[in-house]
Motif scaffolding. Structure first.
Motif, short mmCIF file in Angstrom:
data_model
loop_
_atom_site.label_atom_id
_atom_site.label_comp_id
_atom_site.label_asym_id
_atom_site.label_seq_id
_atom_site.Cartn_x
_atom_site.Cartn_y
_atom_site.Cartn_z
N TYR A 259 7.42 -12.53 -5.43
CA TYR A 259 6.61 -11.77 -6.39
C TYR A 259 5.39 -11.19 -5.68
CZ TYR A 259 3.41 -10.96 -10.28
OH TYR A 259 2.53 -10.39 -11.15
N SER B 237 9.64 -7.51 -8.72
CA SER B 237 9.15 -7.17 -10.05
C SER B 237 8.84 -8.43 -10.83
CB SER B 237 10.21 -6.36 -10.78
OG SER B 237 9.93 -6.39 -12.16
N GLY B 238 7.74 -8.37 -11.59
CA GLY B 238 7.34 -9.52 -12.40
C GLY B 238 8.41 -9.90 -13.41
N LEU C 161 10.67 -12.49 -12.03
CA LEU C 161 10.04 -13.80 -12.04
C LEU C 161 10.14 -14.41 -13.44
CD1 LEU C 161 8.43 -15.62 -10.15
CD2 LEU C 161 6.35 -14.56 -11.03
N ARG D 215 -1.67 -9.17 -7.76
CA ARG D 215 -0.67 -10.22 -7.95
C ARG D 215 -1.21 -11.58 -7.55
NH1 ARG D 215 5.36 -8.04 -7.34
NH2 ARG D 215 5.11 -6.49 -8.98
N ARG E 206 -2.99 -12.80 -10.53
CA ARG E 206 -2.08 -13.27 -11.57
C ARG E 206 -1.49 -14.63 -11.24
NH1 ARG E 206 1.43 -8.04 -12.97
NH2 ARG E 206 -0.31 -6.68 -13.55
N LEU E 207 -1.13 -14.80 -9.97
CA LEU E 207 -0.55 -16.10 -9.58
C LEU E 207 -1.58 -17.21 -9.75
CD1 LEU E 207 1.61 -15.16 -6.48
CD2 LEU E 207 2.41 -16.01 -8.69
#
Lengths: 509, 613
Positions: A182, A187-188, A191, B6, B9-10
């Motif tokens: 990810y 792409s999210g 996931l 990202r 977000r993680l």
């Protein structure tokens, strides 16, 4: 030539916070292993006859290994060596199926005299290295099919072999590499979808299709609420719906029960009431055939056209449409899992899966292990019962007290605060690794850091989740805390390769 | 600063996951009282409920092994207060010194024992326990626990049943998770082989204990208690009466009897003498030394573990192989002048008419006839040389269940020995042997070694005219499965129609009357149509072994039996009477030949058997 710049000193370049965090976790683990075994194994904390004494030996050797990785090996060798290491480990993984000894139904251990070694533990390291090497190649963008295939093969190969060894827990850890992908551009949706699929699969089998569907609906509702405007209002509405969905089965059973007279009525006067009851009850008899699951689905599907129209008119159309498709895909998944499991599979195949998921660990069938573990943790309260005062653990009724269920001891003797500290330390460690990884200039270091963080995270979540009943009982160790040399060494190597790589970067920049 | 979206977000996801764990922990540890046992260090006590062990029945529903109640006296050393040692010793019928020693031991190990309860005295009978229970209040810290132990209503099958005893540390280690110290487990025989079914599943009551170490109340009103699940019962194929009778017949003799129901392969009786009396099984600990010191080795199950030369009963196999190979025809006659001459030597035989055909040769057990029969098989031109012919012969004999383990449900079963060309090549060198070198295998001597079970299986095979079902001792019953192989027919390589050519010879051996030359006239019982074959096998350690196999009735046989008595002389002297008495007892339920019975029961052959002291 005068003195050139040799880089910053060790003192400056090593991430000491990470190392201190690692050492604290080791210490917590050792102290708690002694607590877990002190009543059943005689000998002191340091005696080699006990597991706490042995763990001390493991810790000492782990520190030696850590020093070797930091000071002897050049951090540059890892990237180059990743392919041979990976292949070597794959060979070991296959070999252990034929040459290994059987421990609790799975063949995943080599035994050399007194020493046992589990290749699955090392495989995390080799897979992380190779994945980092491949992904750090600038041509790899996680967009082309070929890229997916290569990456899928690297992760999937060891994962499947480990599954064949019946080590479901260790195999599940590999799902964590999705986080790495990810970060690298996967792409999210992938996931989310894969995570959701695994969740639904496990829930369908461990809880019920209704629970699985309810969780699916709840997650989609919350996610959609969070993405819209007025999210506070929508989250509240969603929570209301979730509550309704959660309560519906018991309410429905009461309604049905009130319409259809119970069997006890029949017993009173069998001659007269049988026919009468059937006559009276017949009108409502169909009610008992309606499962709460069908009601939930009917309502959800009934709302779908409205949601589609709303999605087409509003903003974020794609997101909402994908949510709806996701819902149907999820429902199909739940039903097919349930159908496959209960109607297609032979009893012995079913049993196998049940054992793999930890459903049938105990003959009583009521989740004995989890119950014991919950009682141990629950009885700890806020501050715990105090070190060595845990009573649930003394009797040895919590299984695998020193290894997979070490967290019970933490929970019972140190309470919620102790648990929070331990979880906090892990979260700090993971965040620290991610932080260092993000700051690194080399893609290899960054990706490897993500791999390490993912592995630690998956172990953390699965293991603690298992002890508190939100994950099936699939034994994997709690990193650095659980008793056992194999796991401790593996995590030490995993983490210290990252520290060495990170140091290499800080040395010169 | 780090800008990657990202990454952020993680990190948020990580926070959510941590929040889920902490929220669940918060609910389990702080909000929820379900898992809470209040803060004063109370804890749960598990009181183990022992399941009753499964009962072992005979084929007719008679109990071979049941259960009876005995009591263990347990003690929690930390709770003991000064007490009257002499009174306790008196009530429990033990030496006061025993109590003093035990107390010293507890004091020494107090750290290790802690608050645990340990066992003080085991398996005291109910009467003694009642006396103790009346004054139990005088001995705080002591308590009784009932425990079911094995009970043997009839003395049958001590060697087969096996014994149950307390598990030791090594046993616990070998079966991780299944046993705790203080548990009992089957160690030998059926008790061991069917341990998993017999033992049942332990249960427990959970009680709450307060900080003064007193039991307060059942935890959650017993909601979390687990019932003990009794073990499955085991039904054996043994006929208790027949088994008991066989044991009596073999009293003061060394050897075995194996009786099989031919149609099913079920073992009706299996006697190994001298054996273990069931009264010893009940308290094996006390008798173990005595048993293991007995020079006749009563623990050794001769019926499945002893390899003997079969003697003349083996002639049946050689005759049948000859018939199948076509090298022997029933009407072929061979001469016998007191033996089979070869070179300037002779393999001896007893006096009987000559020449004779196959049936008569079986009836009179002629040695020479079967030497000719086997010679014709081994020197058949069909095979390139004797090596090839012998290996073919080996294959034939294997198909009768010899030379390998039959696969019965006795874990300790042995397979016996059967020579191959390789074996002879090793001894005599390649080409260094011919038929006359090995001719003693014609009459079941020499390199042929078989167990009594295999001989009985031969009797069953002949009774079935060509097939056997692997002999077994456990029947399928509710909750107990037996392997599929115990239902399958194993055909020999000899066609079924060949068998009738020898069975009538066996009939004549028994039923032709004294003076006819039939070797087994003593085994005849009017109306039972017993078919039999005697054997007298040389024993290098003293007198010959007496062997007899038979089945009855001739058509549709209900029982096939083998008797093997060490150092007892001719087959007709001891083995034939014993086997025929068994048949009579089984088929008629009674024995009319009281004189013969008395002679066998009184017979004492122990002095003939040489033992290593």
């Amino acid at each position: 030539m005068d003195r050139t710049f040799h880089g910053r000193s060790i003192k400056q370049s090593i991430d000491w916070k990470l190392i201190i965090c690692y050492l604290i976790l080791l210490l917590i683990g050792w102290v708690n292993i002694y607590a877990a075994i002190h009543s059943s194994e005689t000998g002191g904390m340091f005696s080699y006859d006990t597991r706490s004494g042995k763990q001390l030996v493991w810790i000492a050797t782990a520190l030696v290994i850590a020093s070797i990785i930091l000071f002897v090996f050049s951090p540059r060798i890892w990237e180059g060596a990743s392919i041979p290491i990976y292949l070597g480990v794959v060979v070991l993984l296959v070999a252990v199926i034929f040459l290994g000894i059987e421990v609790k139904g799975s063949r995943s251990w080599f035994e050399f005299g007194p020493v046992r070694f589990q290749p699955a533990e090392v495989s995390k390291i080799s897979t992380s290295l190779l994945l980092s090497m491949v992904l750090s190649n600038s041509n790899m963008k996680m967009k082309k099919l070929k890229d997916y295939l290569i990456v899928g093969l690297i992760i999937g190969l060891p994962m499947l072999i480990i599954l064949a060894e019946s080590e479901t827990g260790s195999a599940l850890v590999y799902v964590g590499f999705l986080f790495v992908l990810y970060r690298q551009g996967l792409s999210g949706w992938w996931l989310g979808a894969i995570g959701m699929a695994i969740l639904l699969f496990i829930l369908t089998l461990t809880a019920s299709p209704y629970t699985a569907t309810a969780v699916l609906v709840s997650i989609l509702l919350i996610v959609n609420s969070l993405y819209g405007r007025n999210w506070v209002k929508w989250v509240l509405i969603s929570l209301g719906i979730i509550l309704l969905v959660a309560l519906m089965p018991s309410v429905w059973h009461r309604i049905v029960g009130s319409f259809i007279p119970g069997v006890s009525v029949l017993d009173h006067n069998p001659d007269v009431t049988v026919l009468q009851t059937i006559k009276d009850g017949a009108r409502f008899f169909f009610l008992s055939k309606i499962k709460p699951l069908y009601i939930l689905l009917a309502v959800a599907i009934g709302f779908t056209p409205y949601l589609i129209i709303k999605a087409l008119r509003g903003r974020r159309t794609t997101f909402k449409m994908l949510s709806i498709i996701g819902f149907f895909a999820g429902v199909i998944m739940v039903f097919s899992t349930d159908f496959l499991f209960n109607d297609v599979l032979q009893p012995h195949q079913r049993k196998r899966i049940e054992v793999l998921l930890g459903l049938k660990e105990d003959p009583a069938g009521v989740g004995y292990n989890v119950n014991q573990s919950l009682i141990a943790i629950g009885s700890g309260g806020v501050v715990g019962k105090g070190y060595l005062n845990g009573t649930q653990t003394t009797f040895g009724f919590v299984p695998e007290q020193a290894t997979d269920f070490i967290f019970c001891t933490v929970g019972e003797e140190w309470g919620f605060l102790g648990c929070a500290v331990v979880i906090g330390l892990y979260i700090f460690m993971i965040m620290r690794i991610l932080h260092d990884a993000e700051r690194s200039r080399e893609a290899f270091t960054r990706i490897y850091g993500y791999c390490v963080a993912s592995c630690v995270f998956m172990h953390l979540f699965i293991n603690i989740g298992m002890t508190i009943g939100i994950m099936p009982v699939i034994g994997i160790p709690l990193p650095l805390l659980s008793y056992g040399g194999s796991s401790l060494w593996a995590f030490t190597v995993l983490i210290f390769i990252f520290i060495a790589l990170d140091r290499e970067e800080k040395k010169y920049f | 600063m780090i800008e990657n979206n990202r990454y952020r977000r993680l990190i948020i996801g990580l926070g959510v996951a941590a929040a889920i764990l902490l929220a669940k922990l918060f609910s389990v540890q702080i909000l929820n009282n379900k898992y809470k046992i209040d803060a004063s260090n109370n804890s749960m006590v598990y009181d183990i409920i022992y399941p009753t062990r499964g009962i072992i029945y005979d084929r007719n529903g008679e109990i071979l092994v049941g259960n009876k109640v005995a009591y263990d006296i347990l003690v929690t050393p930390r709770k003991i207060q000064p007490f009257d040692t002499l009174l306790l010793a008196d009530v429990l019928d033990i030496d006061p010194q025993f109590i003093i020693d035990k107390m010293a031991e507890y004091r020494q190990q107090r750290k290790k024992i802690g608050f645990q309860t340990v066992s003080f005295l085991k398996q005291i009978p109910p009467e003694t326990y009642m006396k103790f229970a009346e004054i139990e209040y005088k001995f705080p810290g002591f308590k009784g626990q009932d425990r079911s132990i094995r009970d043997y209503p009839i003395n049958a099958g001590g060697n087969l049943l096996g014994y149950v005893s307390e598990v030791d540390q090594a046993f616990i280690k070998q079966h991780p998770g299944d046993y705790r110290s203080g548990d009992y487990a089957g160690k030998t025989g059926i008790e061991a082989a069917r341990e998993e079914e017999l033992r049942g599943t332990k249960g427990y009551h959970i009680y709450l204990r307060n900080s003064h170490n007193q039991i307060e109340a059942p935890y959650k009103d017993g909601e979390m208690d687990k019932e003990a699940i009794p073990g499955h019962d085991i039904v054996t194929t043994i006929d208790a009466k027949l088994q008991q009778y066989g044991q009596r017949l073999m009293n003061n003799k060394v050897g075995s009897i194996v009786a099989i129901e031919p149609e099913t392969g079920e073992i009706l009786a299996m006697v190994s003498s001298p054996g273990i009396d069931v009264s010893m099984l009940a308290d094996i600990g006390k008798h173990y030394k005595e048993i293991s010191r007995n020079p006749y080795k009563p623990m050794f199950n001769r019926a499945v573990q002893a390899s003997y030369p079969p003697g003349s009963v083996f002639k049946l196999v050689n005759g049948l192989i000859g018939l199948q190979e076509g090298t022997l025809r029933p009407e072929m006659k061979y001469p016998c002048s007191r033996g089979f001459p070869y070179g300037n030597k002779k393999l001896g035989c007893h006096a009987h008419p000559s020449p004779i055909d196959l049936e008569t040769a079986v009836m009179m057990s002629c040695n020479a006839y079967f030497c000719y029969a086997l010679r014709n098989v081994l020197e058949n031109r069909k095979y390139s040389d004797i090596s090839q012919a012998l290996d073919k012969w080996n294959e034939y004999v294997q198909s009768f269940g010899f030379g390998h383990k039959l696969g019965s449900d006795f874990p300790a079963e042995l397979g016996g020995t059967l020579p191959t060309s390789k074996y002879y090549n090793r001894i005599y060198g390649k080409g260094g042997w011919k038929f006359t070198t090995i001719l003693s295998i014609s009459i079941g001597q020499g390199e042929v070694g078989v167990t009594p079970l295999q001989i009985a299986n031969l009797a069953a095979t002949v009774a079935n005219r060509g097939y056997y079902i692997i002999p077994h001792i456990i029947k399928a019953s509710d909750g107990v499965e037996i392997e599929n192989k115990y239902y399958e027919k194993h055909y020999t390589m000899v066609d079924p129609e060949q068998f009738n050519k020898v069975t009538h010879g066996m009939w004549r051996a028994v039923n032709s009357g004294f003076g006819s030359g039939g070797t087994a006239s003593i085994a005849a019982v009017p109306g039972l149509n017993i078919c039999g074959k005697t054997g007298t096998a040389q024993n290098p350690h003293g007198a010959d072994n007496s062997v007899f196999i038979c089945f009855a009735p001739e058509n549709n046989p209900k029982i096939a039996i083998a008797a093997y008595v060490e150092n007892a002389g001719f087959g007709a002297t001891w083995a034939a009477p014993i086997a025929s008495l068994m048949v009579e007892q089984y088929l008629t339920g009674d024995v009319k030949r009281k004189d013969l019975e008395k002679r066998v029961l009184d017979g004492d052959l122990m002095s003939r058997v040489k033992v290593k002291k």
